[in-house]
Scaffold this motif. Structure first.
Motif, PDB file in Angstrom:
ATOM      1  N   SER A 120      77.864 -39.989 102.091  1.00 26.96           N
ATOM      2  CA  SER A 120      78.597 -40.943 101.258  1.00 26.96           C
ATOM      3  C   SER A 120      77.848 -42.267 101.174  1.00 26.96           C
ATOM      4  O   SER A 120      77.803 -42.903 100.108  1.00 26.96           O
ATOM      5  CB  SER A 120      80.002 -41.176 101.826  1.00 26.96           C
ATOM      6  N   ARG A 124      75.593 -44.265  97.879  1.00 27.19           N
ATOM      7  CA  ARG A 124      75.849 -45.643  97.466  1.00 27.19           C
ATOM      8  C   ARG A 124      74.628 -46.522  97.667  1.00 27.19           C
ATOM      9  O   ARG A 124      74.702 -47.738  97.505  1.00 27.19           O
ATOM     10  CB  ARG A 124      77.039 -46.210  98.256  1.00 27.19           C
ATOM     11  N   ASN A 132      73.480 -41.643  89.819  1.00 25.12           N
ATOM     12  CA  ASN A 132      74.766 -42.244  89.492  1.00 25.12           C
ATOM     13  C   ASN A 132      74.783 -42.798  88.064  1.00 25.12           C
ATOM     14  O   ASN A 132      75.780 -42.664  87.350  1.00 25.12           O
ATOM     15  CB  ASN A 132      75.091 -43.364  90.493  1.00 25.12           C
ATOM     16  N   THR A 230      86.660 -41.958 100.961  1.00 25.71           N
ATOM     17  CA  THR A 230      85.206 -41.801 100.894  1.00 25.71           C
ATOM     18  C   THR A 230      84.460 -43.125 100.964  1.00 25.71           C
ATOM     19  O   THR A 230      83.564 -43.296 101.801  1.00 25.71           O
ATOM     20  CB  THR A 230      84.815 -41.040  99.614  1.00 25.71           C
ATOM     21  N   SER A 231      84.792 -44.073 100.095  1.00 26.80           N
ATOM     22  CA  SER A 231      84.097 -45.368 100.125  1.00 26.80           C
ATOM     23  C   SER A 231      84.262 -46.081 101.469  1.00 26.80           C
ATOM     24  O   SER A 231      83.275 -46.576 102.028  1.00 26.80           O
ATOM     25  CB  SER A 231      84.590 -46.266  98.984  1.00 26.80           C
ATOM     26  N   ALA A 234      81.984 -44.504 104.043  1.00 31.80           N
ATOM     27  CA  ALA A 234      80.598 -44.938 103.843  1.00 31.80           C
ATOM     28  C   ALA A 234      80.417 -46.376 104.303  1.00 31.80           C
ATOM     29  O   ALA A 234      79.383 -46.726 104.903  1.00 31.80           O
ATOM     30  CB  ALA A 234      80.225 -44.792 102.375  1.00 31.80           C
ATOM     31  N   SER A 297      81.590 -38.564  96.222  1.00 34.43           N
ATOM     32  CA  SER A 297      80.935 -39.769  95.707  1.00 34.43           C
ATOM     33  C   SER A 297      80.727 -39.694  94.203  1.00 34.43           C
ATOM     34  O   SER A 297      81.008 -40.651  93.477  1.00 34.43           O
ATOM     35  CB  SER A 297      79.588 -39.983  96.408  1.00 34.43           C
TER      36      SER A 297
END
Length: 351
Positions: A120, A124, A132, A230-231, A234, A297
């Motif tokens: 994750s 990012r 992305n 998830t965020s 991470a 993600s």
């Protein structure tokens, strides 16, 4: 900062406690839809979605919270949801399930949690910026289903409520199975909280209320969203690596609270024990965590972010993401369970 820590931990602990005691496992529920033709956990999810949907849109109309569904990144949602669905079967639990089962002492969940957090965080980082950006290029203007058809959300909510009520009523009318239970060792509130088996629908009502509570608590700290896994997962790793306080937010303390609440529930109900994983389980858990982190993600959410929250907000991302998540679970279940069983039956018949 103190308000963020206390409210995040409090909401997360409630969620972790309820999910652990209610054995609210969406991975098992989606798998049972295919293998056992048992839809009870899916109906429970619909209950939680309904409660949150009615509550949040009421808060929006009252001006208590704000929300903008934005655009719908359909390619990322479809691919990510499917990959995430495969990943949660291999990991042995979805994102939230992995957090609460880690609180029970399951080493396989710890392994899946680590690889999930790492992947994750990678998704990012600048290394994944190209992917992305490519996925964001495949988007539609409206994510909100109501905005797409130029409707009020309330007729859609009414349809959701009617369908859910009908499915739940149909399920409750089924003959009950006689399950042998041990004599209670506790009495009163202690028996209800830590010993009695919770019905999935009761658990779903509590989860829906907690999901609703998450909105004003989160927005009070400047984070304009409800539950999310998830965020924040991470962000924990990003903070540990970079040491930058910008990665600390309400969601981080939410997921840490899930672990804490599950641990308390497991210890109090005498279900906590450290369970080691063999080599095969370790490998499968690790690979499942990677798939979970990647899928969630690019899909913009996991079984909670998309499957519970974005569905309640009546978005295409939520409902299409949920559909492909379930499809991914069914695909992985065929390879891991159905196919080996069929081969075993054929071999036994030939012998």
């Amino acid at each position: 900062m103190l308000q963020m820590i206390i409210s995040g931990l409090f909401c997360g602990a409630l969620l972790g406690f309820v999910m652990q005691r209610g054995r609210f496992c969406l991975t098992g529920g989606f798998r049972d839809m295919y293998i056992a033709k048992n839809n009870r956990m899916f109906y429970a999810l619909l209950i939680a979605i309904c409660i949150q949907s009615v509550g949040v849109f009421a808060l929006i109309q009252l001006g208590v919270v704000q929300y903008d569904a934005g655009a719908f990144p359909w390619l990322g949602t479809v691919v990510g949801g499917f990959v995430f669905g495969i990943g949660i079967v291999y990991a042995g639990g979805c994102a939230t399930g992995t957090w609460y089962r880690a609180g029970e002492g399951l080493i396989g969940s710890w392994i899946a949690l680590v690889t999930y957090m790492v992947m994750s965080a990678v998704m990012r980082s600048p290394h994944a910026a190209g992917l992305n950006q490519f996925l964001k290029g495949y988007s539609t203007e409206h994510n909100s289903i109501a905005e797409t058809f130029n409707l009020s959300v309330w007729p859609l909510i009414a349809v959701l409520l009617v369908v859910t009520f009908w499915l739940v009523l149909k399920e409750l009318r089924k003959p009950k199975l006689n399950v042998a239970t041990l004599p209670p060792r506790r009495r009163g509130l202690a028996h209800l909280l830590f010993e009695k088996r919770w019905h999935p629908f009761f658990t779903a009502v509590l989860i829906g209320l907690i999901a609703l509570l998450a909105w004003p608590l989160s927005e009070a700290t400047g984070r304009m969203f409800g539950l999310g896994i998830t965020s924040p997962s991470a962000n924990i790793l990003q903070f540990l690596v970079a040491g930058d306080g910008k990665f600390l937010n309400w969601g981080v303390f939410l997921v840490l609270g899930i672990f804490l609440g599950s641990f308390i529930a497991a210890k109090a109900s005498r279900e906590f024990r450290v369970r080691a994983a063999d080599a095969a389980t370790t490998l499968r858990s690790a690979s499942g965590g990677v798939l979970m982190g990647f899928g969630a993600s690019i899909a913009g959410g996991c079984s909670i972010g998309n499957g519970l929250v974005m569905t309640a907000m009546l978005t295409w991302q939520g409902w299409i993401g949920l559909a492909f998540m379930i499809l991914g679970v069914w695909t992985a279940s065929w390879f891991l369970y159905v196919r080996p069983q069929r081969k075993a039956r054929v071999s036994a018949a030939a012998a």
